[in-house]
Motif scaffolding. Structure first.
Motif, mmCIF file in Angstrom:
data_model
loop_
_atom_site.group_PDB
_atom_site.id
_atom_site.type_symbol
_atom_site.label_atom_id
_atom_site.label_comp_id
_atom_site.label_asym_id
_atom_site.label_seq_id
_atom_site.Cartn_x
_atom_site.Cartn_y
_atom_site.Cartn_z
ATOM 1 N N SER A 57 0.752 -1.096 0.029
ATOM 2 C CA SER A 57 -0.044 0.061 0.015
ATOM 3 C C SER A 57 0.730 1.288 0.006
ATOM 4 O O SER A 57 0.665 2.282 -0.727
ATOM 5 N N ILE A 61 0.431 2.946 -3.617
ATOM 6 C CA ILE A 61 -0.154 4.252 -3.656
ATOM 7 C C ILE A 61 0.721 5.485 -3.664
ATOM 8 O O ILE A 61 0.348 6.338 -4.379
ATOM 9 N N VAL A 65 -0.040 7.986 -6.651
ATOM 10 C CA VAL A 65 -0.436 9.415 -6.405
ATOM 11 C C VAL A 65 0.938 10.326 -6.943
ATOM 12 O O VAL A 65 0.384 11.371 -7.710
ATOM 13 N N PHE A 72 -4.681 6.376 -10.261
ATOM 14 C CA PHE A 72 -5.039 6.831 -9.247
ATOM 15 C C PHE A 72 -6.637 6.594 -9.272
ATOM 16 O O PHE A 72 -7.520 6.148 -8.360
ATOM 17 N N LYS A 76 -9.254 4.249 -7.426
ATOM 18 C CA LYS A 76 -10.334 4.992 -6.411
ATOM 19 C C LYS A 76 -11.669 4.355 -7.125
ATOM 20 O O LYS A 76 -12.297 4.074 -5.855
ATOM 21 N N LEU A 133 -5.606 -0.549 0.650
ATOM 22 C CA LEU A 133 -5.312 0.291 -0.309
ATOM 23 C C LEU A 133 -6.283 1.855 -0.102
ATOM 24 O O LEU A 133 -5.965 2.827 -0.648
ATOM 25 N N SER A 134 -7.531 1.264 0.119
ATOM 26 C CA SER A 134 -8.540 2.370 0.227
ATOM 27 C C SER A 134 -8.214 3.233 1.548
ATOM 28 O O SER A 134 -8.195 4.649 1.423
ATOM 29 N N THR A 137 -5.400 5.696 0.965
ATOM 30 C CA THR A 137 -5.396 6.607 -0.145
ATOM 31 C C THR A 137 -6.532 7.696 0.648
ATOM 32 O O THR A 137 -6.347 8.862 0.198
ATOM 33 N N PRO A 142 -1.042 11.809 1.344
ATOM 34 C CA PRO A 142 0.047 11.558 0.571
ATOM 35 C C PRO A 142 1.203 12.042 0.891
ATOM 36 O O PRO A 142 2.445 11.664 0.602
ATOM 37 N N LEU A 202 -14.404 7.929 -0.638
ATOM 38 C CA LEU A 202 -13.511 7.654 -1.565
ATOM 39 C C LEU A 202 -13.876 7.949 -2.917
ATOM 40 O O LEU A 202 -13.196 8.614 -3.684
ATOM 41 N N SER A 205 -13.238 11.681 -3.580
ATOM 42 C CA SER A 205 -11.958 12.285 -3.261
ATOM 43 C C SER A 205 -11.285 12.580 -4.466
ATOM 44 O O SER A 205 -11.514 12.082 -5.510
ATOM 45 N N LEU A 207 -7.261 13.726 -6.029
ATOM 46 C CA LEU A 207 -6.089 13.715 -6.165
ATOM 47 C C LEU A 207 -5.167 14.929 -5.611
ATOM 48 O O LEU A 207 -5.768 15.917 -6.214
#
Length: 208
Positions: A57, A61, A65, A72, A76, A133-134, A137, A142, A202, A205, A207
């Motif tokens: 992860s 990720i 990102v 991404f 997502k 992963l979620s 994220t 990040p 999510l 969301s 980036l």
């Protein structure tokens, strides 16, 4: 400055780990069938498996990102759809009939075999893959230093191991098994609400 982020991660993890799933099932099975020692070693295996998910992860990720908005967004929407699916499914959970009693098996169940059972169950669970992963994220910025994120991951592994050690101690006492099984659907429903909320967050969301 990262305490709020850490507490959010810890709360989501607490709700997730308390919801019965494959990890819960394997620890209960080891505990009831082979005894407390096997249950505790399988719990340690589950906790160690968390480190596998945390590692990819962090690396995956970070790469997504930093280098690809397309990847991404693809991740997502995949993760959001999955979280909504299992969240709604969990919200519809119904009480299960108590399982037939298992006979306690005496003899050979090595600590290594119990540990491997827990580790493989967690490490190869695709639901855990998308969940972590979620989590990394949505909740974790990040720009949070990798060392801090690694600290979060170490906490998740230790907390998971400790939780399932407690589960092993509980379910090595045969008399409480049926009662907890009847309440399992309430944990599923609680986790379902959290997963739906996480999936919606999510989906919207962006980036950063």
């Amino acid at each position: 400055m990262y305490w709020t982020e850490f507490l959010t991660v810890a709360l989501i993890h607490l709700l997730a780990v308390a919801s019965p799933g494959p990890d819960f099932a394997i620890v209960v099975r080891e505990s009831v069938t082979y005894g407390r020692r096997a249950g505790i070693f399988s719990a340690c295996g589950v906790g160690t498996g968390i480190l596998v998910h945390v590692t990819y992860s962090l690396l995956g990720i970070g790469l997504i990102v930093s280098q690809s908005i397309v990847l991404f967004n693809a991740l997502k929407w995949l993760a959001a759809a999955y979280l909504l699916y299992i969240g709604i499914k969990a919200l519809r959970a119904k009480p299960n009939a108590a399982n037939a009693q298992l006979q306690m098996e005496e003899g050979a169940r090595s600590p290594r075999a119990a540990f491997v059972a827990g580790f493989v169950t967690n490490g190869l669970n695709p639901k855990a893959t998308l969940f972590f992963l979620s989590l990394f994220t949505v909740v974790i910025d990040p720009h949070t230093p990798l060392a801090v994120q690694g600290g979060y991951g170490l906490y998740l592994a230790i907390a998971t191991g400790v939780w399932f050690c407690l589960v092993a101690r509980l379910f090595s006492q045969q008399r409480v098994r049926a009662g907890f099984a009847r309440l399992g659907h309430w944990f599923d429903r609680l986790m379902g609400g959290v997963l739906v909320a996480l999936g919606v967050k999510l989906a919207f969301s962006e980036l950063r």
